[in-house]
Design a protein around this motif. Structure first.
Motif, mmCIF file in Angstrom:
data_model
loop_
_atom_site.group_PDB
_atom_site.id
_atom_site.type_symbol
_atom_site.label_atom_id
_atom_site.label_comp_id
_atom_site.label_asym_id
_atom_site.label_seq_id
_atom_site.Cartn_x
_atom_site.Cartn_y
_atom_site.Cartn_z
ATOM 1 N N ILE A 1 0.876 -1.165 0.000
ATOM 2 C CA ILE A 1 0.000 0.000 0.000
ATOM 3 C C ILE A 1 0.919 1.223 0.000
ATOM 4 N N LEU A 2 0.926 1.957 -1.088
ATOM 5 C CA LEU A 2 1.763 3.156 -1.141
ATOM 6 C C LEU A 2 0.945 4.299 -0.555
ATOM 7 N N PRO A 3 1.314 4.792 0.630
ATOM 8 C CA PRO A 3 0.444 5.742 1.323
ATOM 9 C C PRO A 3 0.286 7.058 0.568
ATOM 10 N N PHE A 4 1.325 7.455 -0.174
ATOM 11 C CA PHE A 4 1.218 8.728 -0.886
ATOM 12 C C PHE A 4 1.653 8.570 -2.329
ATOM 13 N N ARG A 5 1.027 9.380 -3.141
ATOM 14 C CA ARG A 5 1.431 9.434 -4.534
ATOM 15 C C ARG A 5 1.861 10.877 -4.806
ATOM 16 N N VAL A 6 3.009 11.055 -5.412
ATOM 17 C CA VAL A 6 3.526 12.396 -5.713
ATOM 18 C C VAL A 6 3.461 12.609 -7.216
ATOM 19 N N ILE A 7 2.847 13.698 -7.631
ATOM 20 C CA ILE A 7 2.764 13.982 -9.071
ATOM 21 C C ILE A 7 3.512 15.288 -9.346
ATOM 22 N N PRO A 8 4.676 15.183 -9.920
ATOM 23 C CA PRO A 8 5.478 16.386 -10.139
ATOM 24 C C PRO A 8 5.260 16.966 -11.534
ATOM 25 N N LEU A 9 5.441 18.234 -11.639
ATOM 26 C CA LEU A 9 5.383 18.885 -12.942
ATOM 27 C C LEU A 9 6.443 19.983 -12.930
ATOM 28 N N VAL A 10 7.476 19.819 -13.696
ATOM 29 C CA VAL A 10 8.533 20.823 -13.725
ATOM 30 C C VAL A 10 8.598 21.388 -15.134
ATOM 31 N N GLY B 1 12.323 29.409 -20.142
ATOM 32 C CA GLY B 1 13.550 30.122 -20.487
ATOM 33 C C GLY B 1 14.717 29.592 -19.694
ATOM 34 N N ARG B 2 15.808 30.356 -19.702
ATOM 35 C CA ARG B 2 17.011 29.871 -19.036
ATOM 36 C C ARG B 2 17.055 30.279 -17.577
ATOM 37 N N THR B 3 16.186 31.163 -17.182
ATOM 38 C CA THR B 3 16.337 31.685 -15.829
ATOM 39 C C THR B 3 15.115 31.445 -14.959
ATOM 40 N N LYS B 4 14.238 30.595 -15.385
ATOM 41 C CA LYS B 4 13.044 30.383 -14.574
ATOM 42 C C LYS B 4 12.567 28.936 -14.665
ATOM 43 N N LEU B 5 12.133 28.440 -13.509
ATOM 44 C CA LEU B 5 11.556 27.096 -13.460
ATOM 45 C C LEU B 5 10.188 27.194 -12.806
ATOM 46 N N VAL C 1 12.771 32.075 -4.756
ATOM 47 C CA VAL C 1 11.684 31.117 -4.924
ATOM 48 C C VAL C 1 10.399 31.730 -4.375
ATOM 49 N N GLN C 2 9.333 31.550 -5.112
ATOM 50 C CA GLN C 2 8.029 31.946 -4.593
ATOM 51 C C GLN C 2 7.158 30.708 -4.522
ATOM 52 N N VAL C 3 6.566 30.481 -3.350
ATOM 53 C CA VAL C 3 5.805 29.256 -3.153
ATOM 54 C C VAL C 3 4.376 29.555 -2.756
ATOM 55 N N GLU D 1 7.612 29.060 -8.125
ATOM 56 C CA GLU D 1 8.349 29.653 -9.237
ATOM 57 C C GLU D 1 9.781 29.841 -8.789
ATOM 58 N N ILE D 2 10.700 29.291 -9.522
ATOM 59 C CA ILE D 2 12.100 29.358 -9.111
ATOM 60 C C ILE D 2 12.840 30.252 -10.092
ATOM 61 N N GLU D 3 13.423 31.306 -9.541
ATOM 62 C CA GLU D 3 14.222 32.201 -10.387
ATOM 63 C C GLU D 3 15.656 31.689 -10.390
ATOM 64 N N LEU D 4 16.253 31.675 -11.554
ATOM 65 C CA LEU D 4 17.619 31.159 -11.637
ATOM 66 C C LEU D 4 18.574 32.255 -12.062
ATOM 67 N N LEU D 5 19.806 32.147 -11.565
ATOM 68 C CA LEU D 5 20.851 33.043 -12.038
ATOM 69 C C LEU D 5 21.364 32.481 -13.356
ATOM 70 N N PRO D 6 21.583 33.327 -14.305
ATOM 71 C CA PRO D 6 22.150 32.782 -15.554
ATOM 72 C C PRO D 6 23.577 32.302 -15.308
ATOM 73 N N THR D 7 23.883 31.142 -15.802
ATOM 74 C CA THR D 7 25.256 30.640 -15.641
ATOM 75 C C THR D 7 25.766 30.211 -17.003
ATOM 76 N N ASN D 8 27.076 30.129 -17.081
ATOM 77 C CA ASN D 8 27.619 29.596 -18.331
ATOM 78 C C ASN D 8 28.063 28.142 -18.126
ATOM 79 N N ASP D 9 27.572 27.616 -17.050
ATOM 80 C CA ASP D 9 27.891 26.217 -16.762
ATOM 81 C C ASP D 9 27.194 25.334 -17.797
#
Lengths: 955, 447
Positions: free
Chosen positions: B296-305, B309-313, B345-347, B381-389
């Motif tokens: 019995i899996l007590p929880f089910r997690v449904i992710p959506l990512v 663009g390059r600076t936002k998730l 991050v804004q949650v 909403e996750i703001e990202l720093l632009p990287t050249n990585d």
């Protein structure tokens, strides 16, 4: 209680203070002082100077203090043996103490003091303790025997302790039994041939009984000891297995692994068709899986062992792939081991899952792990053919990530995939080439260079790519240099016209500017190969590669067997035999799996013979590296190249294999890829080609490459063949002898079929019908392949031409002369006999062109006695015309060279019965007399062959 | 066998060193320079130093728990920042050495609590005494805390009567080394805890990649005398064997594998699959088991990512509880990893509290309680720093923690019978308590 303060005293004069405290009258102070001493000892200070003072504290009622003093004694007694004697009395006294705990403590400590004088005093107390009424003392004494044996083995034997120890195996207390077993096992290890443990069904039974009762550690000792036993037959083996299997449910992983060891070993003896055998196999999987939920260190040990078990018996865990999936927070050593096992378990059934996992792993952080995951994808492609395509596309996806080490690793594995599935995935080469610049690791660079060289013909700018690597040749690692050298040579052999300079450049870089002997040697070999015989070079360098094996890193079967006997131990963790990491005689004894016994009716299964079990029996083929090929080359008697410059020119021509290779074939012509002869019309360029060759020759000695090239471009020029020589018809049977039937005829070879061409003339008055023909047995088994086709009756003065196909599968009898054929012809009038001689060239088959190397080897191989020389006089053909003429009769020129104006042609002939004739034809310009040397394992044919030469050349 | 045992602090200083065999001192160890001709005890320090230099002070991460330096093998385990290392020169049973090291930790914890530098220094005399007792010439001896505590007391044993002494020794060496005779309680009581950890690895599409329950039955018993116990659960094999006679409504579970405390008679389990034993006094882990079917899996997690663009998730995670509505899950925590170059991050969450924890590179969403068959959601909403990585973010899985008051494997305790023929109490007089707790193990959903 704050004992930690003892760790902090670092004052000067500390020893002196301690001394005073140790001699204090107050018990508490004394104890404090001893604690300080022990603390100092622990952190590594030398407190041996306090020896007498500490020993003085030994006589005490306080057990805690006593134990501390003992601890000190164990540490320093060896450096102060004389002082240690002071302690003996107390020990001996303590061994008689009423409290069993003190008796045991005394005997335990005494055994730890490795001073000869003390061990002498130890014997008596030990003997008493071995027979002590208290089991706690006996179990301690049992271990003490092992200690004493370690110090003085002779003493233990002389005192008869070993026998007492053996008796303890039958002790009523399970822990005593366990310790006795442990001690005996250890002693036995240093006496490989002694029969100390003397395992027999009775003692085994005792051990199995004790197994159910003793502590977890005791169970391990007993199981490890059991594993050394070899049951007498499969029944005993089964009954032991049955009693050991409950241990698989023990909470202690070491008990489980030791039980697995016993089962894996004894299973060897069970017949495979036994129900119990498959039950046992099924029982083994769950506990092995459970080990993976243990602490990480134990998981690691378990995984290393599972790796062995999976190789030995893949069926046990084949359905358990999922449990080896890597968890995000597994320690890296667990991750790497799991990955290894995943590859081993990968099969068509689970490959989709595995690939999905591997792709996940390839995005992880740990570089080693990611690399291994990428490599694993490649292994999957090679192991499971159906998945190859998906693997390749996964790898391409990974290359797109542009993560440097991922790209490099992917290229290394793609190289292997190309090897395994040639001509299937080469379309990805373009993508690979895009990443050329990002490769900075030798292995990846080498792999890429290999790909470019191997597929040079498909890559338009292969030469540019390789040239770009060449710029920094000296900064590359040896691996890359070697690969670059080979790749450029390959490129040159494939596209000779555009890449001369490149190859010359790399050869000189490798041979003249490098200090690396491997590189230099390989350079010289290529150089020489190219200059003496580019065709051979092609054969060597572009040879078909052996298949790549499916499994890698498989442990060699005998080692695997030995390691299976060491399941759970360090050997199984290191995957090395104990002798590789244990010093001295201990553990050097090689353990082997028992062979399946033949006793009992149930063992008559067909598998019984295969004692090796179900492990992959076929040894995986090994891929010889380029180095091996070169190694082989060097084994030929080749004059070693000197390092000072290009190989010395060899002069003249002497007989003998070495010279043939060294100089005799300098200007070999022809190319396998363009079959000589046949019906191709003569090429006008041919003459010129040949003309040029000798001119280039001398130059080649100094500039081998140039010379080699000259030869290469003359490929396939030889030609101008005529049909096979057919002798004129002669009368075989005059009419007078055959009641009016005259037969004349000849032999011909047309399109590979030998034909007897007959002209039958009826010179009689009556009609002849019902013709038939038969041959007597003859040297080469010639026989009519069909009936004589004379369908219409032959009227008087009529003539008919008949062509009779012959086969060479008739009965054989040696004739004299060899080519004599006795024929009987029958018609409605009578049977007539005649004999005729056929030119032996009828029997020369079309595939008589020998491989050059084979020619060399064969020439060397045939004894010189078998060589015959003939002169062909008044022949005015030049060597090339001769060669093409001969070719028409299936006499193939393999090589030609010119020495001092004399052309030497090397030829081969194959007779229909498989006899090879090798010939060397010397043609001197302006001299109409040819000299021919024939070498053949059946020298009898030489005369006939010579006649053919003469006939062919003069007509 | 084990040649020596060392305990180090995180700096690599030796806190405890006990040498059982001389051979481990014979280097030559690389990187450890000692004067030629130094004394025996000093040479022994070579091995001590070799481990410090090559493992504790090693620059890279530890690549293996077993290290071979100069033909000497070092086994180590780490507890907080304390290193325990066993050293040997022989081909020892590696599994046994690690089991012993764990046991050693258990024993120390039982005596003085947490294994820390402070505690070890405070108890070094005791540790030496223990090491002398539980490891003889490198062979592990009885290491059951219950037995050890009867005679390693740090107060001396002079006071013991002769009877007591022989009782100690027979217990230490005897068949029932884990329990002493003559235990008496006024109230016979026992507690059973079925503790399960449910492990899950789910693909972003909701496909179960692997799931298993590893469970433990922990027993705390306060019983007089030498009680003979028999434990029964809804094991499929047992239920099937009993056939139609039993209550058929009872759900049975398929146990993949189980292991038992050494008090359980394994041969009896193997033959009859019955679990019988004489328990140690106090707490013990009676059995461990593993199931993979019908969890019995007590929880089910449904992710959506979604990468904007390059600076936002943009991340949206839905959790669904999957058990009886009458039950309550507790201590729910969802951990959503964020990239290293997150700048802000804004949650927004429907229930509970959510926070972005920069130091842990994750959004941690906590819910105190949640009933069965409910659903809740968080979006961020996750703001990202632009990287050249160039390297892509590895997207670690979303993990979850929770506690539920049932056994996700479906295991039920059917009975625990107690027989003590010598004393006058019967099975009915024993007060028994059973509790089920299901916790999240590694409960991850890839995103």
């Amino acid at each position: 209680m704050t004992d930690s303060k003892y760790f902090t005293t670092t004052k000067k004069g500390e020893i002196f203070e301690l001394k005073a405290e140790l001699n204090s009258d107050k018990k508490e102070k004394k104890k404090e002082a001893v604690k300080k001493v022990i603390a100092s000892m622990t952190v590594g200070k030398d407190v041996s100077a306090l020896f007498p003072d500490v020993v003085n504290c030994m006589q005490t009622d306080n057990l805690e203090l006593k134990k501390l003093v003992y601890l000190y004694l164990m540490n320093y007694a060896k450096s102060q043996p004389d002082m240690a004697i002071m302690a003996v009395n107390t020990f001996v006294k303590d061994c008689e103490d009423a409290n069993p705990l003190i008796r045991a403590l005394a005997v335990r400590t005494m055994g730890c003091i490795r001073v000869d004088k003390i061990t002498e005093y130890l014997c008596e107390p030990l003997r008493k303790c071995l027979k002590d009424e208290d089991p706690y003392v006996r179990k301690t004494a049992a271990v003490c025997v092992a200690k004493l044996h370690d110090i003085n083995a002779q003493l233990v034997e002389d005192q008869g302790f070993l026998d007492t120890l053996k008796d303890l195996i039958s002790d009523s207390n399970p822990m005593v039994v366990a310790n006795a077993v442990a001690a005996l096992s250890e002693i036995a290890e240093s006496h490989p041939n002694s029969n100390l443990l003397d395992l027999n069904p009775q003692s085994i039974n005792k051990l199995l009984t004790a197994l159910n009762e003793c502590t977890e550690w005791g169970q391990i000792f007993i199981l490890d000891c059991l594993a050394n036993y070899t049951p007498r037959d499969d029944r005993e083996s089964q009954s032991i297995c049955e009693r050991v299997t409950p241990r698989l449910s023990h909470a202690n992983s070491a008990v489980v692994l030791s039980a697995v060891k016993v089962l894996m070993k004894f299973m060897e003896m069970l017949p495979k068709d036994l129900d119990y055998y498959s039950t046992l196999l099924k029982k083994l999987a769950p506990p092995l899986v459970t080990l993976l939920s243990a602490e990480p260190e134990l998981q690691y040990v378990a995984l290393r062992n599972i790796n062995l078990i999976v190789q030995k018996r893949p069926e046990i865990l084949k359905h358990e792939m999922k449990v080896f999936f890597v968890k995000y927070n597994d320690p890296i050593y667990v991750k790497l081991e799991k990955l290894d096992i995943m590859i081993r378990l990968a099969s068509q059934a689970n490959i989709a899952q595995v690939l999905a996992e591997l792709k996940e792993y390839a995005t992880e952080v740990d570089v080693d792990f990611v690399r291994k995951a990428v490599r694993a994808i490649g292994r999957c492609a090679i192991k499971v053919e159906q998945s190859a395509e998906r693997c390749v596309s996964t790898l391409l996806d990974l290359i797109q990530t542009k993560v440097n080490y991922v790209v490099q690793e992917a290229i290394v594995v793609i190289k292997d995939i190309f090897r395994k599935y040639p001509n299937k995935y080469e379309s990805v080469i373009a993508t690979l080439c895009e990443n050329l610049d990002s490769l900075d690791e030798p292995e990846a660079r080498a792999a890429m260079i290999w790909i470019v060289g191997e597929y040079a013909e498909r890559i338009d700018n292969a030469d540019e790519l390789l040239e770009s690597f060449l710029e920094g040749f000296h900064d590359e690692s040896t691996q890359v240099q070697l690969q670059l050298l080979t790749a450029i040579v390959k490129l040159f052999l494939k596209k000779p016209t555009e890449t001369q300079e490149l190859v010359q450049q790399v050869l000189s870089l490798a041979t003249q500017d490098s200090d690396n002997p491997d590189l230099r040697d390989r350079g010289y070999i290529y150089w020489r190969l190219l200059s003496t015989d580019p065709v051979a070079a092609k054969e060597v360098v572009l040879a078909e590669k052996p298949l790549i094996s499916e499994e890698t890193d498989l442990i060699e079967p005998t080692l695997l067997e030995e390691l299976i006997c060491h399941i759970g131990t360090l050997a199984s963790v290191y995957h090395k035999p104990p002798s590789a990491f244990v010093e001295g005689s201990r553990g050097v004894m090689h353990k082997r799996l028992p062979a399946r016994t033949g006793s009992g009716e149930s063992t008559e299964s067909p598998d019984v013979g295969a004692a090796g079990g179900s492990a992959p029996e076929a040894a995986p083929s090994i891929i010889p590296s380029q180095g091996d090929l070169l190694g082989d080359l060097l084994n030929l008697d080749m004059a070693p190249p000197t390092t000072s410059g290009p190989p010395p020119p060899s002069t003249g021509m002497q007989m003998g294999g070495m010279d043939l290779l060294g100089g005799g074939l300098d200007s070999l012509m022809g190319d396998e890829s363009e079959p000589l002869g046949g019906d191709i019309g003569g090429s006008p360029a041919m003459g010129a080609g040949f003309g040029a060759a000798p001119a280039v020759m001398p130059a080649s000695l100094n500039a081998p490459v140039g010379g080699g090239l000259g030869d290469l471009f003359d490929l396939g020029g030889v030609g101008m063949p005529m049909g096979a020589y057919i002798p004129p018809k002669i009368v075989w049977l005059p009419a007078m002898k055959a009641k009016g039937l005259e037969i004349s005829g000849t032999f011909a070879r047309r399109a590979g079929v030998i034909q007897m061409e007959l002209i039958l003339t009826n010179k009689a008055m009556s009609v002849m019908t019902d013709f038939a023909i038969q041959f007597n047995r003859n040297s080469f088994g010639l026989a009519p392949a069909g009936p004589l086709q004379v369908l219409t009756p032959l009227g008087p003065n009529q003539t008919i031409e008949v062509s009779l196909p012959l086969s060479t599968v008739g009965p054989v009898m040696k004739m004299d002369p060899l080519n004599n054929l006795q024929v009987a012809v029958k018609n409605n009038i009578d049977v007539f006999y005649f004999s005729c001689q056929y030119p032996i060239s009828m029997l020369f088959v079309e595939d008589g062109k020998m491989e050059r190397q084979v020619f060399l080897a064969t020439w060397k191989d045939i004894p010189n006695d078998n060589e015959s020389q003939f002169q062909i006089k008044d022949c005015h053909l030049n060597s090339d015309a001769a060669s093409s003429k001969l070719q028409g009769s299936n006499i193939f020129t393999i090589a030609k060279r010119t020495v001092e104006g004399q052309d030497m042609l090397y030829m081969s002939i194959k007779l229909s019965n498989g006899i090879w004739v090798l010939a060397e034809l010397r043609v001197q310009a302006g001299n109409p007399n040819y000299t021919i040397s024939l070498k053949c394992r059946a020298p009898e044919v030489s005369q006939c062959v010579f006649q053919c030469y003469e006939a062919v050349l003069k007509n | 066998m084990i040649g020596g045992l060392f305990i180090y602090n995180h700096k690599g200083e030796v806190l405890i060193s006990r040498v059982y065999r001389d051979d481990i001192g014979k280097g030559p160890f690389p990187n450890c320079f000692h004067k030629v001709g130094c004394t025996e005890s000093y040479r022994m320090r070579n091995a001590v130093d070799a481990f410090r230099v090559n493992v504790i002070h090693a620059r890279q991460q530890v690549r293996s728990p077993v290290t071979n330096i100069a033909r000497t093998s070092f086994f180590h385990v780490k507890r907080s920042n304390i290193w325990l290392a066993a050293v040997t020169k022989q081909n020892v049973n590696a599994a046994m050495v690690f089991e012993f090291l764990y046991k050693m930790c258990d024993v120390m914890t039982a005596y003085f609590g947490k294994i820390s530098e402070e505690n070890i220094k405070n108890n070094f005399v005791l540790i030496y005494e223990l090491l002398d007792e539980i490891l003889d010439f490198g062979y592990p001896q009885n290491s059951e805390t219950g037995a050890l505590k009867t005679f390693i007391t740090q107060t001396g044993i002079k006071s013991q009567s002769k009877e007591e002494q022989s009782q100690i020794t027979s217990q230490v060496t005897g068949q029932i080394g884990w329990r002493r005779e003559g235990i008496k309680y006024r109230r016979n009581e026992l507690f059973l805890d079925v503790l399960e950890s449910v492990n899950l690895l789910m693909s972003p599409q909701g496909q179960v990649l692997s799931a298993h329950v590893s469970g433990r039955v922990v027993m705390k018993s306060y019983l007089s005398g030498m009680p003979e116990c028999k434990f029964g659960m809804n094991d499929k094999i047992v239920i099937d064997k009993q056939g139609k006679g039993g209550a058929t409504e009872e759900q049975s579970i398929a146990i993949d594998d189980c292991t038992f405390h050494q008090c359980v008679r394994l041969s009896k389990f193997d033959a009859e699959r019955s679990i019988s034993f004489i328990p140690p006094d106090g707490e013990c882990e009676l059995m461990r088991y593993r199931t993979t079917k019908d969890i019995i899996l007590p929880f089910r997690v449904i992710p959506l990512v979604r990468e904007v663009g390059r600076t936002k998730l943009e991340v949206k995670v839905v959790i669904k509880s999957n058990f009886k509505p009458s039950l309550l899950a507790q201590k729910i925590e969802v951990r959503i990893p964020t990239p290293l170059n997150t700048s802000g991050v804004q949650v927004i969450c429907m229930k509970g509290k959510a926070k972005y924890k920069a130091s842990e590179n994750a959004i941690v969403w906590k819910i105190k309680r949640m009933a069965g068959m409910k659903e809740s959601q968080i979006s961020a909403e996750i703001e990202l720093l632009p990287t050249n990585d160039k390297k892509k973010w590895a997207r670690p899985p979303i993990s979850m923690n929770f506690e539920v008051p049932f056994a996700p494997s479906g295991l039920k305790v059917r009975y625990l019978k107690v027989f003590e023929p010598k004393l006058n109490y019967s099975d009915h007089d024993v007060i028994k308590w059973v509790r089920y707790i299901g916790r999240s193990g590694i409960y991850e959903t890839r995103c």
